[in-house]
Design an enzyme around this catalytic site. Structure first.
Site, short mmCIF file in Angstrom:
data_model
loop_
_atom_site.label_atom_id
_atom_site.label_comp_id
_atom_site.label_asym_id
_atom_site.label_seq_id
_atom_site.Cartn_x
_atom_site.Cartn_y
_atom_site.Cartn_z
CD GLU A 122 -25.90 37.02 99.87
OE1 GLU A 122 -26.58 37.29 99.08
OE2 GLU A 122 -25.97 35.81 100.21
CB ALA A 152 -24.86 26.61 100.39
CG MET A 153 -21.75 32.74 100.63
SD MET A 153 -23.32 33.79 100.02
CE MET A 153 -22.57 34.94 98.91
CD GLU A 154 -24.94 33.72 96.57
OE1 GLU A 154 -25.57 34.50 96.39
OE2 GLU A 154 -25.40 32.66 97.43
CG ASN A 155 -18.29 32.14 98.95
OD1 ASN A 155 -18.87 33.37 99.36
ND2 ASN A 155 -18.30 31.21 99.96
CG HIS A 214 -30.06 27.76 95.73
ND1 HIS A 214 -31.43 28.07 95.88
CD2 HIS A 214 -29.35 28.91 96.27
CE1 HIS A 214 -31.43 29.44 96.38
NE2 HIS A 214 -30.20 29.99 96.51
CD GLU A 215 -25.82 28.22 97.59
OE1 GLU A 215 -25.23 29.43 97.42
OE2 GLU A 215 -26.94 28.02 98.21
CG HIS A 253 -26.70 31.83 93.77
ND1 HIS A 253 -27.70 32.59 93.30
CD2 HIS A 253 -27.17 31.40 94.82
CE1 HIS A 253 -28.41 32.92 94.38
NE2 HIS A 253 -28.30 32.10 95.21
CD GLU A 307 -30.48 33.92 97.50
OE1 GLU A 307 -30.63 32.59 96.95
OE2 GLU A 307 -29.36 34.45 97.63
#
Length: 868
Positions: A126, A278-281, A311-312, A315, A334
């Protein structure tokens, strides 16, 4: 030439021509330390005869084959695009390339662990960096199935979005790794994913340590769970706590969303040198490695990790299962996750005061962002990728979540989640716009949300609510109104559903307490709203507009309420109203209404009574800003010295081993300036001075040492000695910050060259060096770098990746010189903006935001000066 940008109009045009079906991505991670092999086969439909392009950023493209027809890379590859002409109704494209490992936290990031020289990789896609790893139609509305095949050293672990198919195929005697031993390779093949946007696909590879468990989803499936980190951090991985939060989130979301977890597994990977939290992969979430706690951290950090985990996880439904069509609706992605994760934290985990944390951290961020000249509506106009890159801000996350909280209160929580359930059922695996969600909420709530959307989502700015009251000689309220003030730049009067609370000081078991004795909930609309329910009552000791934090608005306290707060702030029986009072005092300070030294006195007189770790964290940050920027220059040294002395005193009086003690010690070290204060830091570091319960562990040692370095009491030799004791990645970052903090022109020059001129530092070391560069006792050390800063801005923006450029533009802006007699920072900024009208809009925005910080500092100093 387009460079690496992509406009919304181009994306819409491409989506009208192309529909993607499936990608087969084959990666060879054994080819070299600088590049890796990437072979992409993508199948897609298209308008027959049409032309379009596919995205790829790669140092070498070897083959481009479209429907069996070989295309010359020299003719069709340009910048970040591969031109595709004369498309068929059904197409197959094959692209063979060498792609580059990144050291910026974008694309496929490569890291070498200094402890054992092992290589670790992770992807971060992203906004638009999957094109750094494979050929792709890089926009969120062109979803497809993805199948990944990865060849890597045989002793590695490889993780992607979906489970691997069988065991890896191993080949003995593979390539030498970094010129080292002959170890063999293996090839992992993963199951095809459901339809995903490319930015949530993932590949994580290296000798990661993994711990595993399972849970049963609401539809009866067994979901494998994995938690991973680097092998050298394995002893610090608290998997049980991480999975406890994860399980609570699964139960909460599956019940509220009405949809079982939509993917086949759920891995959480803590990776090095990560740029974000973090990242929601999908099914393979990556986290900032600092969330593996090797030393004692404040409880605020542990809570923040829990909120980030939730949070993740949110998602997985809102963002991955249902995805925005274009980045205009990034805010909704978000904001929903931010709202849902705070709600889940408060209702499903031990951190039941999560809304207090939200008010202190998130809403203060939103209010600050919403008063910048670059503020924008929640639904932002994302014209191109450059717009998107700088919009991961307080509007997108925190204001959006605050407004969603208001919406839930207005339509009702049950009706809100009924609409959300309908939204997921209708749009699963698809792409949506805001109107799609609002339609479902209108159907379940019976309310027309178009007017609400126009006022709250499509207009910028934050309003200010003031109480206006009159009291007779007997102390009875004769009139009470809430006055709404709007900024000149964004003069929008908005309706608010809020509460006004009245608190009185009462004796509770021999202790003075601020107890709420009256609460009135009402709708506030327009410039003035009368509150008749308070008329005829005895005036409470403290009146709080927006009690319970229902509304998104700044508030002020009347003089008597502020006096009560100063005297009894620690006497609140609940943390949320205390936090709202803190926020009101801070806003008045930032706005130049309240003298900065009053805020300093308020914090130092009451922070010891604060029970919420996150609030303490925020207050100490605000104290630093106030001392460095808002106190009038002629009072700054004396005020700062007294503040540091008081912080050490408070640390000594804090409960042994407490969270508060740790935070106060760190704050003191950061403020230590005088010989006596630096002596105290040195004594804490060397053990000559102890505080009961305080463990001077590895990370605290670095903080104390860096304080001594910045104060000229330690140097390169001391940093090298500490690094030899802590030769980890965290130690390297701490050492980089400490070296940049050495108070000499030579040290500042080395740091500047490393982060501005050079390109050798990876993202984490760049950020650490920038933080150390700005850590000075004598701000005159920064004077030589004002002119080079403005001279280098455009070069930095065009030659570095977005993440690295933003770090430089924001981190090196000379804010600390706001009031220095030898430089006019405001004037220099204005001159640059005037001379560069055609600079990239995103760059101009960041410079303008930094300028606003200087403007506020000067205004706050004037207010403080009036105090005398």
């Amino acid at each position: 030439m387009p460079g690496e940008n992509l406009t919304r109009a181009e994306a819409a045009e491409r989506a009208s021509v192309v529909r993607t079906h499936a990608y087969d991505v084959v990666l060879d991670l054994t080819t070299s330390p600088k590049t890796f092999g990437s072979t992409t086969t993508v199948r897609f439909s298209a308008t027959p005869g049409a032309s379009t392009f596919v995205d790829l950023i790669a140092p070498a493209v070897h083959e481009v084959v479209l429907n069996g027809r070989a295309l010359d890379p020299a003719e069709v590859v340009s910048d970040s695009r591969i031109r595709l002409d004369d498309l068929a109704a059904e197409n197959e494209l094959r692209v063979v390339a060498d792609c580059a490992y990144m050291h910026t936290g974008e694309g496929l990031h490569r890291f070498v662990d200094p402890v054992d020289d092992e290589v670790y990789l992770y992807s971060q896609f992203e906004v638009a960096d999957s094109r750094r790893v494979f050929a792709v139609f890089e926009q969120p509305d062109l979803k497809a199935e993805f199948t990944f095949t990865v060849t890597a050293p045989a002793h590695w672990t490889v993780v992607s979005n979906y489970p691997q198919v069988g065991e890896p195929t191993r080949v003995e005697g593979g390539r030498n790794r970094n010129g080292g031993r002959d170890e063999g390779t293996a090839t992992w093949r993963f199951e095809p994913t459901p339809r995903l946007s490319s930015y949530v696909t993932a590949v994580i590879a290296g000798p990661y340590h993994g711990e595993h468990d399972t849970l049963v989803s609401s539809d009866g499936r067994t979901i494998p769970l994995g938690v991973y980190c680097r092998a050298s951090l394995a002893q610090h991985l608290d998997t049980d706590n991480i999975l406890d939060v994860t399980r609570a989130g699964f139960r909460f979301y599956e019940e509220r969303f009405g949809v079982a977890y939509p993917f086949a597994k759920y891995d959480q990977l803590f990776v090095p040198e990560f740029n974000a939290g973090a990242m929601e992969n999908a099914g393979a979430v990556t986290f900032l490695e600092s969330y593996v706690f090797r030393s004692k951290v404040p409880e605020a950090t542990v809570e923040r990790r829990a909120v980030t985990i939730l949070h993740e996880l949110a998602h997985m439904w809102f963002g991955d299962l249902v995805t925005m069509r274009w980045w205009d609706d990034l805010w909704l992605n978000e904001s929903f996750a931010e709202y849902a994760s705070t709600l889940a934290t408060a209702e499903a985990t031990p951190w039941t005061a999560a809304w207090t944390t939200f008010s202190s951290l998130e809403k203060s961020w939103a209010y600050r962002q919403d008063q910048l000249p670059s503020t924008h509506p929640i639904v932002a106009d994302m014209r191109d990728l450059e717009d998107v890159e700088v919009n991961f801000d307080g509007i997108t996350y925190a204001k959006g979540a605050s407004v969603l909280k208001q919406l839930v209160a207005w339509v009702g929580q049950e009706q809100f989640f009924a609409g959300v359930r309908a939204y997921f059922a209708t749009h699963a695996w698809g792409n949506t716009q805001l109107r799609d969600l609002l339609s479902e909420l209108e159907a379940t709530s019976g309310r027309d949300l178009s007017a609400w959307s126009a006022l709250w989502l499509e207009k910028a700015g934050v309003t200010l609510l003031r109480p206006e009251l009159e009291v007779d000689d007997a102390g009875v309220v004769t009139s009470f109104a809430v006055v709404q003030e709007v900024p000149d730049e964004h003069p929008t009067q908005r309706p608010h559903r809020l509460a006004v609370g009245g608190y009185d000081v009462q004796d509770v078991d021999g202790t003075p307490r601020l107890v709420r004795t009256v609460r009135v909930e009402l709708d506030v609309d327009g410039p003035r709203t009368e509150v008749p329910d308070l008329v005829g009552r005895a005036r409470p000791d403290l009146l709080l507009v927006n009690d319970d934090d229902l509304a998104y608005a700044k508030v002020r306290l009347d003089p008597q309420s502020m006096a009560t707060a100063i005297a009894h702030l620690g006497a609140f029986t609940d943390s949320l109203p205390r936090t709202l009072v803190w926020a009101a005092a801070w806003d008045a300070t930032r706005d130049g209404e309240t003298p900065a030294r009053d805020f300093v006195d308020l914090v130092l007189g009451n922070v010891a009574h604060e029970t919420d770790s996150s609030v303490v964290l925020v207050l100490l940050r605000q104290l630093t800003t106030t001392l460095d920027l808002y106190v009038a220059p002629e009072h700054r040294e004396a005020t700062s010295t007294a503040a540091a002395d008081r912080l050490l005193e408070l640390a000594g009086a804090a409960p042994a081993g407490s969270d508060q003690q740790l935070q106060l010690v760190k704050a003191f070290a950061g403020r230590a300036r005088t010989d006596a204060q630096l002596d105290a830091v040195a004594d804490l570091l060397d053990g000559r001075r102890t505080l009961e319960g305080l463990s001077v562990d590895t990370d605290l040692r670095w903080e104390l040492l860096t304080a001594l370095v910045a104060g000229g009491r330690a140097g390169e030799t001391d940093v090298a000695a500490q690094l030899s004791q802590d030769p980890t990645a965290t130690g390297q970052r701490a050492a980089a910050a400490a070296r940049a903090a050495v108070p000499t022109p030579e040290a500042k020059e080395r740091a500047w060259a490393a982060v501005v001129t050079g390109d050798e530092l990876p993202n984490a070391l760049q950020a650490a060096t920038i933080s150390g560069f700005a850590r000075v006792h004598d701000v005159a050390l920064l004077l030589p770098w004002v002119e080079p800063y403005f001279a280098d801005l455009e070069r930095v923006w065009t030659q570095k990746t977005n993440e690295m450029a933003q770090n430089v533009v924001l981190g090196l802006y000379p804010t600390l010189l706001a009031d220095h007699a030898d430089v006019d920072v405001l004037g220099a900024t204005d001159a640059w903006l005037e001379a560069h009208p055609d600079a990239p809009p995103a760059l101009r925005r960041l410079v303008g935001e930094s300028r606003d910080g200087v403007r506020r500092a000067l205004a706050a100093q004037e207010a403080d000066r009036r105090r005398g």
